[in-house]
Design an enzyme around this catalytic site. Structure first.
Site, PDB file in Angstrom:
ATOM      1  N   CYS A 154       0.802  -1.223   0.000  1.00  0.00           N
ATOM      2  CA  CYS A 154       0.000   0.000   0.000  1.00  0.00           C
ATOM      3  C   CYS A 154       0.831   1.268   0.000  1.00  0.00           C
ATOM      4  O   CYS A 154       0.322   2.343  -0.321  1.00  0.00           O
ATOM      5  CB  CYS A 154      -0.924   0.011   1.217  1.00  0.00           C
TER       6      CYS A 154
ATOM      7  N   HIS B 119      -8.635   3.385  -3.338  1.00  0.00           N
ATOM      8  CA  HIS B 119      -7.279   3.055  -2.875  1.00  0.00           C
ATOM      9  C   HIS B 119      -6.552   2.250  -3.950  1.00  0.00           C
ATOM     10  O   HIS B 119      -6.426   1.035  -3.848  1.00  0.00           O
ATOM     11  CB  HIS B 119      -7.406   2.261  -1.571  1.00  0.00           C
TER      12      HIS B 119
ATOM     13  N   CYS C 274      -1.034   2.617   6.390  1.00  0.00           N
ATOM     14  CA  CYS C 274      -0.813   1.234   6.826  1.00  0.00           C
ATOM     15  C   CYS C 274      -0.465   0.393   5.606  1.00  0.00           C
ATOM     16  O   CYS C 274      -0.844   0.714   4.477  1.00  0.00           O
ATOM     17  CB  CYS C 274      -2.024   0.675   7.551  1.00  0.00           C
TER      18      CYS C 274
END
Length: 427
Positions: free
Chosen positions: A89, A383, A413
């Site tokens: 991520c 995302h 995160c």
């Protein structure tokens, strides 16, 4: 090693929600279009860049070193190195950090860094059983052997394996990312209503930001082959109210859970870039910095608790610079899940957690919610895994410019049990 690293300019594509089919743009299309528009407005040629660094978590098989592919497509020429980084991520944030490392040791002066992913194009795969059967089929030398293999074939072999679901499952603890969010909801006593209210606020803030044109200076419109224009993030919904979100069923723990598709980030396609320069490059090209990246921090933790990564990464960053939470004018914490962001906020306010996990004397304190993701986040925007780390840094600097704030922290995160954070300042 303390030489300033300036952010000169930035751009991103609209974040386009996956519609359960391949989206209109490949990852390299997204990154190329945003990067080309950004470079066209600079006083130097693309060939003057020292490096192009692109974060991507899921490049397609024909774009494996997508950083180099995009550098060539943007017109950077054969002599500008282009390379790809991957930290799940935080891949886009890792691209920025890698650029900073290269610049502070003197290898580069002018770097284009960012992130991209086209998650709608994550492939469907054959199962291991189907692959094994096909291998035997193509290796068979006789009609008799192939006839025998036909009797062994099972229709279940044709069931596709969804690559995205495999990619979002931690291979060490065997949990989907949403299941790790359920862990945090249980640990910190976060209710379904709290998650849905947080998600609804994200949508409301994005809608308000769109109406006020707060994304206009960062988004590059896209055009597909049919001439259709994609000018805005399209995952936000006006009907995402707490009451409507409460109607959705849990997705990751269908019997006992509270994490739904509505209070989770969306599967999305998008790209984001930042143009970074040293003092030397600023002087050489007469550039005007909009801000600078002051420092960064990476941290690791239990993969089953991965959503707390921002707490573990941002806390030492604050300590290193002698800052309290109130000293920071803006926060961007990537909204992987509503439960995950709420858990981070509660962790900082928990005496026992801060003592036992962070080595502090007590609770760090509370973040003013008006400073946190004031224009919404990934629950409403989406995302695109490789791009999000760059997007939150990009938007944080724009927010500081709009509000007159001085410094901000962007944090994210990371699947696998990590966290990343960057401290930025407006110049």
């Amino acid at each position: 090693m303390d030489a300033p690293i300036y952010v000169i300019d930035s751009a991103r594509t609209p974040f386009l929600k996956s519609r359960n089919r391949p989206g209109p743009f490949a990852a390299s299309d997204l990154a190329t279009d945003a990067g080309r528009a950004l470079l066209l407005r600079q006083p130097f040629a693309p060939t003057e860049l020292d490096e192009v660094i692109l974060g991507c978590a899921a490049p397609s098989v024909d774009e494996v070193n997508i950083g180099r592919v995009v550098a060539l497509r943007m017109g950077c020429g054969h002599k500008v190195p282009g390379w790809t980084v991957m930290r799940n991520c935080a891949s886009g944030m890792q691209a920025l950090d890698s650029a900073i490392d290269s610049m502070r040791v003197g290898r580069s002066q002018l770097v284009l860094a960012g992130g991209v992913d086209a998650l709608s194009r994550a492939p469907l795969l054959f199962s291991d059983a189907m692959v094994a059967w096909l291998a035997s089929w193509y290796a068979a030398k006789t009609l008799g052997r192939r006839a025998a293999l036909l009797t062994q074939f099972r229709p279940a072999y044709l069931a596709p394996v969804i690559a995205l679901m495999k990619g979002l499952t931690d291979p060490v603890v065997g949990l989907l990312m949403g299941q790790t969010a359920e862990n945090l909801a249980f640990r910190f006593g976060i209710s379904r209503r709290e998650m849905d209210e947080f998600a609804a606020r994200s949508h409301a803030r994005v809608l308000a930001a769109q109406r006020e044109g707060r994304f206009a200076n960062e988004i590059v419109p896209l055009y597909d082959r049919a001439g259709t224009v994609y000018a805005a993030d399209d995952g936000v919904r006006e009907d995402s109210t707490p009451d409507n979100l409460a109607k959705l069923k849990p997705f990751f723990d269908r019997k006992y859970g509270n994490v739904t598709a509505g209070n989770s980030s969306q599967v999305t396609d998008g790209a984001a870039w930042l143009l970074l320069a040293t003092d030397e490059a600023v002087r050489r090209y007469g550039l005007v910095p909009k801000g600078r990246i002051v420092d960064s921090q990476w941290a690791a933790l239990d993969p089953a608790q991965m959503g707390l990564g921002p707490v573990y990464a941002a806390t030492p960053l604050l300590q290193r610079h002698g800052l309290a939470l109130d000293d920071v004018d803006g926060f961007e914490i990537n909204e992987a899940f509503a439960a995950q962001v709420i858990a981070c906020l509660r962790a900082w306010q928990d005496d026992a957690f801060c003592r036992d996990e962070l080595g502090l004397s007590g609770a760090l304190g509370a973040i003013d919610l008006a400073k946190l993701n004031p224009d919404g986040g990934a629950i409403a925007l989406g995302h695109p895994v490789g791009a999000s780390g760059a997007r939150i840094v990009l938007h944080l600097l724009n927010t500081l410019e709009r509000t007159g704030g001085r410094r901000g922290i962007a944090s994210i995160c990371i699947g696998g049990g990590q966290g990343g954070a960057m401290l930025v300042e407006r110049t």
